[in-house]
Design an enzyme around this catalytic site. Structure first.
Site, PDB file in Angstrom:
ATOM      1  N   LYS A   1       0.815  -1.223   0.000  1.00  0.00           N
ATOM      2  CA  LYS A   1       0.000   0.000   0.000  1.00  0.00           C
ATOM      3  C   LYS A   1       0.842   1.264   0.000  1.00  0.00           C
ATOM      4  O   LYS A   1       0.485   2.245  -0.643  1.00  0.00           O
ATOM      5  CB  LYS A   1      -0.956  -0.010   1.193  1.00  0.00           C
ATOM      6  CG  LYS A   1      -2.010  -1.073   1.062  1.00  0.00           C
ATOM      7  CD  LYS A   1      -3.216  -0.760   1.891  1.00  0.00           C
ATOM      8  CE  LYS A   1      -4.340  -1.718   1.489  1.00  0.00           C
ATOM      9  NZ  LYS A   1      -5.502  -1.596   2.317  1.00  0.00           N
TER      10      LYS A   1
ATOM     11  N   LYS B   1      -5.528 -11.354  -5.326  1.00  0.00           N
ATOM     12  CA  LYS B   1      -6.596 -11.420  -4.323  1.00  0.00           C
ATOM     13  C   LYS B   1      -7.776 -10.492  -4.630  1.00  0.00           C
ATOM     14  O   LYS B   1      -7.568  -9.350  -5.034  1.00  0.00           O
ATOM     15  CB  LYS B   1      -5.985 -11.025  -2.967  1.00  0.00           C
ATOM     16  CG  LYS B   1      -6.921 -11.177  -1.792  1.00  0.00           C
ATOM     17  CD  LYS B   1      -6.354 -10.550  -0.523  1.00  0.00           C
ATOM     18  CE  LYS B   1      -6.773  -9.108  -0.345  1.00  0.00           C
ATOM     19  NZ  LYS B   1      -7.423  -8.766   0.933  1.00  0.00           N
TER      20      LYS B   1
ATOM     21  N   LYS C   1     -11.586  -5.101  -1.914  1.00  0.00           N
ATOM     22  CA  LYS C   1     -12.436  -3.935  -2.191  1.00  0.00           C
ATOM     23  C   LYS C   1     -11.615  -2.823  -2.818  1.00  0.00           C
ATOM     24  O   LYS C   1     -12.053  -2.161  -3.744  1.00  0.00           O
ATOM     25  CB  LYS C   1     -13.078  -3.437  -0.896  1.00  0.00           C
ATOM     26  CG  LYS C   1     -14.085  -4.398  -0.306  1.00  0.00           C
ATOM     27  CD  LYS C   1     -14.699  -3.807   0.967  1.00  0.00           C
ATOM     28  CE  LYS C   1     -14.635  -4.762   2.120  1.00  0.00           C
ATOM     29  NZ  LYS C   1     -13.482  -4.530   3.013  1.00  0.00           N
TER      30      LYS C   1
HETATM   31  N1  AQP Z   1      -9.925 -12.396  -1.341  1.00  0.00           N
HETATM   32  C1  AQP Z   1     -10.097 -12.809  -0.095  1.00  0.00           C
HETATM   33  N2  AQP Z   1     -10.145 -14.139   0.178  1.00  0.00           N
HETATM   34  C2  AQP Z   1     -10.328 -14.580   1.468  1.00  0.00           C
HETATM   35  N3  AQP Z   1     -10.498 -13.735   2.522  1.00  0.00           N
HETATM   36  C3  AQP Z   1     -10.458 -12.404   2.291  1.00  0.00           C
HETATM   37  N4  AQP Z   1     -10.579 -11.322   3.082  1.00  0.00           N
HETATM   38  C4  AQP Z   1     -10.445 -10.202   2.338  1.00  0.00           C
HETATM   39  N5  AQP Z   1     -10.248 -10.511   1.050  1.00  0.00           N
HETATM   40  C5  AQP Z   1     -10.248 -11.876   0.973  1.00  0.00           C
HETATM   41  C6  AQP Z   1     -10.826 -11.370   4.538  1.00  0.00           C
HETATM   42  O1  AQP Z   1     -12.000 -10.614   4.786  1.00  0.00           O
HETATM   43  C7  AQP Z   1     -11.877  -9.997   6.082  1.00  0.00           C
HETATM   44  C8  AQP Z   1     -12.186  -8.518   5.969  1.00  0.00           C
HETATM   45  O2  AQP Z   1     -11.107  -7.908   5.271  1.00  0.00           O
HETATM   46  P1  AQP Z   1     -10.992  -6.448   4.734  1.00  0.00           P
HETATM   47  O3  AQP Z   1     -12.194  -5.682   5.090  1.00  0.00           O
HETATM   48  O4  AQP Z   1      -9.674  -5.874   5.091  1.00  0.00           O
HETATM   49  O5  AQP Z   1     -11.003  -6.865   3.192  1.00  0.00           O
HETATM   50  P2  AQP Z   1     -10.616  -6.314   1.783  1.00  0.00           P
HETATM   51  O6  AQP Z   1     -11.719  -6.647   0.876  1.00  0.00           O
HETATM   52  O7  AQP Z   1      -9.286  -6.809   1.402  1.00  0.00           O
HETATM   53  O8  AQP Z   1     -10.660  -4.792   2.038  1.00  0.00           O
HETATM   54  P3  AQP Z   1      -9.858  -3.621   1.451  1.00  0.00           P
HETATM   55  O9  AQP Z   1     -10.502  -2.412   2.020  1.00  0.00           O
HETATM   56  O10 AQP Z   1      -9.719  -3.715  -0.002  1.00  0.00           O
HETATM   57  O11 AQP Z   1      -8.497  -3.841   2.115  1.00  0.00           O
HETATM   58  P4  AQP Z   1      -7.111  -4.243   1.505  1.00  0.00           P
HETATM   59  O12 AQP Z   1      -6.817  -3.209   0.490  1.00  0.00           O
HETATM   60  O13 AQP Z   1      -6.279  -4.146   2.745  1.00  0.00           O
HETATM   61  O14 AQP Z   1      -7.151  -5.631   0.960  1.00  0.00           O
HETATM   62  C9  AQP Z   1     -10.452 -10.255   6.548  1.00  0.00           C
HETATM   63  O15 AQP Z   1     -10.459 -11.321   7.474  1.00  0.00           O
HETATM   64  C10 AQP Z   1      -9.722 -10.651   5.290  1.00  0.00           C
HETATM   65  O16 AQP Z   1      -8.645 -11.515   5.558  1.00  0.00           O
END
Ligand code: AQP
Length: 330
Positions: free
Chosen positions: A115, A195, A198
């Site tokens: 990031k 992965k 969001k």
């Molecule tokens: N692709 C995924 N596969 C399995 N588990 C996942 N998690 C997130 N993506 C995957 C798990 O979901 C929980 C909430 O995580 P988050 O809100 O940080 O998820 P995100 O979608 O990854 O959100 P952001 O805002 O886009 O964050 P970044 O940019 O940090 O990835 C967690 O338990 C996560 O492990």
């Protein structure tokens, strides 16, 4: 006292990675642990990337994230569900952890490296994110943390922080363990570029209209070696097959596996089969979300009640922590 804790960022609509990777485990563990399963919408984490956080949207996204979790099966009267920013003890404990965590430990976190590369001037909050996450978990003395595999390194650091705190100030925290859904460790994004996340905009939302989901599936890459309809494919390099394993019944999974390898089924038909599974799975969740949206008082009351429950635990743990750290009590 055994407790579960996990948090989810209100950075957009929850997607099937969040759902299978984490939210479904919240529900299962919630049934086992009741009020000792503690979940929160981590809105403080959501502002660590100011370029992506939109003040006008944050409050609504926070409410939407609560709705999505309740619609996906969490009953707020049976578990503890609240908003991180409503419990200021998270920030207080995070500061104490920041003071015992070497900058080098924070700098080697993969998420931070990924990031921070997007910034010319990196916000300090992005670096401190894992100290806040450690505070989220340890504030409730949780020992079980349902997360996706991407959070493994942060949980390891949380364990390290617990050890450091205990070493400096006396035994206070047990080391928590991550719990994964082994079938959904890291769900790939619909663009096939790593992965689903969001912040990467490569998601399939659990509350997304099925027509929109279909448009995304249609455009999704499949086995790159399968150029013509008559070419046999390899399901194990195809993200559509990954999704089938989450949404389809065993007969369908075996059928698409076999028929892809023999070119008996084309990619479009395989995607249509997947949409059927997604429709069956997501429709009841989407209907429940509609009902909840029509009753915002229920959602807000549930969050208020959850905040009270969380503060009761957080308050007593912080009292112990303040005393151990040596803050004067007047
Ligand atoms: N692709 C995924 N596969 C399995 N588990 C996942 N998690 C997130 N993506 C995957 C798990 O979901 C929980 C909430 O995580 P988050 O809100 O940080 O998820 P995100 O979608 O990854 O959100 P952001 O805002 O886009 O964050 P970044 O940019 O940090 O990835 C967690 O338990 C996560 O492990």
């Amino acid at each position: 006292m055994s407790r579960v804790f996990s948090g989810i960022q209100p950075t957009g609509d929850p997607h099937i990675g969040n759902y299978f990777g984490a939210m479904r485990n919240y529900v299962t563990l919630g049934e086992q642990y009741g009020k000792n399963s503690i979940y929160c919408v981590v809105d403080l984490h959501a502002i660590t990337n100011p370029a992506a956080s939109d003040p006008a949207a944050l409050a609504q996204q926070t409410l939407d994230m609560a709705v999505a979790n309740f619609a996906a099966g969490l009953d707020p009267s049976k578990v503890t569900f609240f908003l991180q920013s409503q419990v200021p003890e998270h920030q207080e404990l995070a500061w104490i952890f920041t003071c015992i965590t070497p900058v080098g430990e924070l700098e080697r976190m993969t998420q931070y490296k990924d990031k921070s590369a997007q910034f010319e001037s990196v916000p300090a909050g992005l670096l401190m994110y894992p100290a806040l996450m450690a505070a989220d978990i340890l504030l409730y003395k949780a020992d079980t943390v349902p997360v996706g595999e991407d959070q493994t390194q942060h949980i390891e650091l949380t364990r390290e922080i617990a050890r450091k705190f205990n070493h400096h100030f006396g035994q206070t925290f047990d080391e928590p363990k991550a719990v994964y859904n082994k079938d959904a460790l890291r769900i790939p994004g619909v663009d096939g570029q790593g992965k689903m996340s969001k912040s990467k905009g490569n998601t399939i939302g659990i509350l997304e209209p099925l027509d929109d989901i279909w448009q995304k599936l249609r455009a999704a890459p499949t086995d790159p070696a399968r150029v013509r309809r008559t070419d046999p494919g390899n399901p194990h390099v195809c993200l559509i097959f990954d999704y089938h394993k989450l949404f389809s019944d065993l007969d369908t999974i075996q059928m698409v596996d076999r028929e892809c390898r023999t070119a008996g089924i084309g990619c479009v038909d395989c995607k249509k089969k997947l949409l059927e599974g997604m429709t069956a799975h997501l429709t009841p969740i989407q209907q429940r979300a509609e009902e909840l949206r029509a009753d915002p008082d229920y959602v807000r009351d549930a969050l208020r009640q959850g905040t009270k429950e969380a503060r009761a635990i957080a308050g007593s743990v912080m009292e112990e922590v303040r005393e151990k750290v040596g803050f004067l009590k007047l």
